[in-house]
Scaffold this motif. Structure first.
Motif, PDB file in Angstrom:
ATOM      1  N   LEU A 100      -1.580   4.861 -13.504  1.00 49.49           N
ATOM      2  CA  LEU A 100      -2.000   5.552 -12.284  1.00 49.49           C
ATOM      3  C   LEU A 100      -3.238   4.866 -11.700  1.00 49.49           C
ATOM      4  CD1 LEU A 100      -1.117   8.180 -10.770  1.00 49.49           C
ATOM      5  CD2 LEU A 100      -2.931   9.322 -12.015  1.00 49.49           C
ATOM      6  N   PHE A 101      -4.166   4.470 -12.565  1.00 50.88           N
ATOM      7  CA  PHE A 101      -5.346   3.720 -12.126  1.00 50.88           C
ATOM      8  C   PHE A 101      -4.942   2.402 -11.474  1.00 50.88           C
ATOM      9  CE2 PHE A 101      -8.240   0.257 -13.410  1.00 50.88           C
ATOM     10  CZ  PHE A 101      -9.315   0.566 -12.593  1.00 50.88           C
ATOM     11  N   LEU A 102      -4.015   1.690 -12.102  1.00 58.37           N
ATOM     12  CA  LEU A 102      -3.535   0.415 -11.550  1.00 58.37           C
ATOM     13  C   LEU A 102      -2.949   0.607 -10.158  1.00 58.37           C
ATOM     14  CD1 LEU A 102      -2.687  -2.627 -12.003  1.00 58.37           C
ATOM     15  CD2 LEU A 102      -0.546  -1.693 -12.838  1.00 58.37           C
ATOM     16  N   MET A 121       0.827  -1.199   0.000  1.00 57.43           N
ATOM     17  CA  MET A 121       0.000   0.000   0.000  1.00 57.43           C
ATOM     18  C   MET A 121       0.864   1.253   0.000  1.00 57.43           C
ATOM     19  SD  MET A 121      -2.683   1.369   2.866  1.00 57.43           S
ATOM     20  CE  MET A 121      -1.369   1.474   4.047  1.00 57.43           C
ATOM     21  N   VAL A 122       1.873   1.272   0.847  1.00 62.02           N
ATOM     22  CA  VAL A 122       2.753   2.444   0.929  1.00 62.02           C
ATOM     23  C   VAL A 122       3.511   2.637  -0.386  1.00 62.02           C
ATOM     24  CG1 VAL A 122       4.786   3.370   2.095  1.00 62.02           C
ATOM     25  CG2 VAL A 122       2.951   2.357   3.437  1.00 62.02           C
ATOM     26  N   LEU A 123       4.026   1.552  -0.949  1.00 63.23           N
ATOM     27  CA  LEU A 123       4.740   1.651  -2.217  1.00 63.23           C
ATOM     28  C   LEU A 123       3.820   2.138  -3.335  1.00 63.23           C
ATOM     29  CD1 LEU A 123       6.945  -1.578  -2.155  1.00 63.23           C
ATOM     30  CD2 LEU A 123       7.714   0.786  -1.967  1.00 63.23           C
ATOM     31  N   SER A 124       2.602   1.634  -3.370  1.00 62.13           N
ATOM     32  CA  SER A 124       1.654   2.062  -4.396  1.00 62.13           C
ATOM     33  C   SER A 124       1.310   3.539  -4.255  1.00 62.13           C
ATOM     34  CB  SER A 124       0.377   1.225  -4.321  1.00 62.13           C
ATOM     35  OG  SER A 124       0.636  -0.103  -4.618  1.00 62.13           O
ATOM     36  N   LEU A 125       1.117   3.982  -3.037  1.00 61.13           N
ATOM     37  CA  LEU A 125       0.811   5.396  -2.823  1.00 61.13           C
ATOM     38  C   LEU A 125       1.985   6.293  -3.206  1.00 61.13           C
ATOM     39  CD1 LEU A 125      -1.242   5.388   0.492  1.00 61.13           C
ATOM     40  CD2 LEU A 125      -2.043   5.919  -1.804  1.00 61.13           C
ATOM     41  N   LEU A 126       3.199   5.873  -2.849  1.00 63.97           N
ATOM     42  CA  LEU A 126       4.375   6.662  -3.217  1.00 63.97           C
ATOM     43  C   LEU A 126       4.545   6.735  -4.733  1.00 63.97           C
ATOM     44  CD1 LEU A 126       6.993   5.554  -0.531  1.00 63.97           C
ATOM     45  CD2 LEU A 126       5.882   7.784  -0.758  1.00 63.97           C
ATOM     46  N   LEU A 127       4.359   5.616  -5.408  1.00 59.73           N
ATOM     47  CA  LEU A 127       4.459   5.611  -6.866  1.00 59.73           C
ATOM     48  C   LEU A 127       3.339   6.427  -7.509  1.00 59.73           C
ATOM     49  CD1 LEU A 127       5.497   1.913  -7.527  1.00 59.73           C
ATOM     50  CD2 LEU A 127       6.872   3.960  -7.932  1.00 59.73           C
ATOM     51  N   THR A 128       2.148   6.393  -6.918  1.00 51.94           N
ATOM     52  CA  THR A 128       1.038   7.190  -7.433  1.00 51.94           C
ATOM     53  C   THR A 128       1.343   8.676  -7.338  1.00 51.94           C
ATOM     54  OG1 THR A 128      -0.556   5.494  -6.812  1.00 51.94           O
ATOM     55  CG2 THR A 128      -1.413   7.709  -7.127  1.00 51.94           C
ATOM     56  N   VAL A 129       1.805   9.111  -6.188  1.00 52.40           N
ATOM     57  CA  VAL A 129       2.130  10.527  -5.995  1.00 52.40           C
ATOM     58  C   VAL A 129       3.282  10.939  -6.907  1.00 52.40           C
ATOM     59  CG1 VAL A 129       3.017  12.205  -4.328  1.00 52.40           C
ATOM     60  CG2 VAL A 129       1.215  10.621  -3.660  1.00 52.40           C
ATOM     61  N   GLY A 130       4.293  10.099  -7.018  1.00 51.54           N
ATOM     62  CA  GLY A 130       5.421  10.409  -7.894  1.00 51.54           C
ATOM     63  C   GLY A 130       5.027  10.482  -9.357  1.00 51.54           C
ATOM     64  N   LEU A 131       4.180   9.554  -9.792  1.00 54.97           N
ATOM     65  CA  LEU A 131       3.722   9.554 -11.178  1.00 54.97           C
ATOM     66  C   LEU A 131       2.851  10.769 -11.473  1.00 54.97           C
ATOM     67  CD1 LEU A 131       3.731   7.942 -13.807  1.00 54.97           C
ATOM     68  CD2 LEU A 131       1.752   6.709 -12.961  1.00 54.97           C
ATOM     69  N   ALA A 167       2.922  13.659  -9.896  1.00 56.71           N
ATOM     70  CA  ALA A 167       3.790  14.845  -9.889  1.00 56.71           C
ATOM     71  C   ALA A 167       4.597  14.932 -11.182  1.00 56.71           C
ATOM     72  CB  ALA A 167       4.722  14.809  -8.687  1.00 56.71           C
ATOM     73  N   GLY A 168       5.097  13.794 -11.656  1.00 54.35           N
ATOM     74  CA  GLY A 168       5.843  13.792 -12.911  1.00 54.35           C
ATOM     75  C   GLY A 168       4.982  14.202 -14.093  1.00 54.35           C
ATOM     76  N   LEU A 169       3.740  13.739 -14.115  1.00 51.72           N
ATOM     77  CA  LEU A 169       2.831  14.135 -15.187  1.00 51.72           C
ATOM     78  C   LEU A 169       2.561  15.634 -15.163  1.00 51.72           C
ATOM     79  CD1 LEU A 169       0.236  11.217 -15.071  1.00 51.72           C
ATOM     80  CD2 LEU A 169       1.795  11.731 -16.948  1.00 51.72           C
ATOM     81  N   GLN A 170       2.387  16.187 -13.978  1.00 54.00           N
ATOM     82  CA  GLN A 170       2.120  17.617 -13.877  1.00 54.00           C
ATOM     83  C   GLN A 170       3.356  18.450 -14.256  1.00 54.00           C
ATOM     84  OE1 GLN A 170      -0.878  19.146 -13.375  1.00 54.00           O
ATOM     85  NE2 GLN A 170      -1.596  17.045 -13.610  1.00 54.00           N
ATOM     86  N   LEU A 171       4.537  17.962 -13.901  1.00 54.46           N
ATOM     87  CA  LEU A 171       5.755  18.687 -14.250  1.00 54.46           C
ATOM     88  C   LEU A 171       6.027  18.671 -15.747  1.00 54.46           C
ATOM     89  CD1 LEU A 171       8.169  17.641 -11.360  1.00 54.46           C
ATOM     90  CD2 LEU A 171       7.226  19.912 -11.804  1.00 54.46           C
ATOM     91  N   LEU A 172       5.697  17.565 -16.393  1.00 56.36           N
ATOM     92  CA  LEU A 172       5.971  17.410 -17.819  1.00 56.36           C
ATOM     93  C   LEU A 172       4.766  17.735 -18.698  1.00 56.36           C
ATOM     94  CD1 LEU A 172       8.023  14.101 -17.681  1.00 56.36           C
ATOM     95  CD2 LEU A 172       8.891  16.428 -17.994  1.00 56.36           C
ATOM     96  N   ALA A 188      -7.003  12.994 -13.318  1.00 59.30           N
ATOM     97  CA  ALA A 188      -5.589  13.321 -13.479  1.00 59.30           C
ATOM     98  C   ALA A 188      -5.221  13.416 -14.954  1.00 59.30           C
ATOM     99  CB  ALA A 188      -4.725  12.265 -12.784  1.00 59.30           C
ATOM    100  N   ALA A 189      -5.807  12.529 -15.772  1.00 56.35           N
ATOM    101  CA  ALA A 189      -5.553  12.586 -17.213  1.00 56.35           C
ATOM    102  C   ALA A 189      -6.152  13.852 -17.815  1.00 56.35           C
ATOM    103  CB  ALA A 189      -6.123  11.350 -17.896  1.00 56.35           C
ATOM    104  N   GLY A 190      -7.306  14.259 -17.324  1.00 60.47           N
ATOM    105  CA  GLY A 190      -7.949  15.467 -17.816  1.00 60.47           C
ATOM    106  C   GLY A 190      -7.182  16.731 -17.489  1.00 60.47           C
ATOM    107  N   MET A 191      -6.377  16.686 -16.446  1.00 62.35           N
ATOM    108  CA  MET A 191      -5.538  17.841 -16.123  1.00 62.35           C
ATOM    109  C   MET A 191      -4.413  18.021 -17.132  1.00 62.35           C
ATOM    110  SD  MET A 191      -5.139  17.598 -12.040  1.00 62.35           S
ATOM    111  CE  MET A 191      -6.511  17.710 -10.945  1.00 62.35           C
TER     112      MET A 191
END
Length: 130
Positions: A47-49, A9-19, A21-26, A84-87
């Motif tokens: 991100l859904f997964l 759960m923690v790993l999934s949440l960290l990867l979700t937040v990182g992904l 953030a990366g999408l928003q930066l790029l 998130a995709a719509g953003m």
């Protein structure tokens, strides 16, 4: 190597937040071409997964191993991923939705193969004449 539900759960949440953030930066680079827009929709399906994995592991941690993720949680995760995709771009929403449905189908197949109860096959009755 398998990890327990809490660690997953923690790993999934960290990867979700990182992904996310990366999408928003790029965002400017990802909307530059139509091909990158489609790829971004595919990344949002990842991100859904990750969201479904995090929610499922949270429920397994809180309610026990036998608890299953319900349709409402899956729909909420899908809505969050499509938001998130719509953003990023409008086309990303459609691509994310289609790819997420494919991801959900294969997740269900994998879950059934791993955790499903084995089905006993009964032989077909033979037609014998007496």
């Amino acid at each position: 190597m398998a990890v327990n539900s809490q660690t997953s759960m923690v790993l999934s949440l960290l990867l979700t937040v990182g992904l996310f953030a990366g999408l928003q930066l790029l965002k400017p680079q990802l909307t530059a071409s139509p091909l990158l827009t489609v790829v971004t929709g595919g990344v949002c399906s990842l991100l859904f997964l990750l969201l479904v994995t995090a929610v499922g592991n949270l429920e397994a941690t809180l309610f026990g191993k036998g608890f299953q993720t319900k349709l409402l949680e899956v729909v909420l995760c899908l809505a969050m991923a499509c938001t998130a995709a719509g953003m990023i771009h409008r086309v990303c929403i459609t691509v994310c939705f289609i790819f997420s449905l494919a991801v959900l189908y294969y997740m269900n197949q994998l879950s059934q193969a791993t955790y499903g109860a084995p089905v006993a096959v009964q032989p077909a009755p033979s037609k014998k004449r007496r």
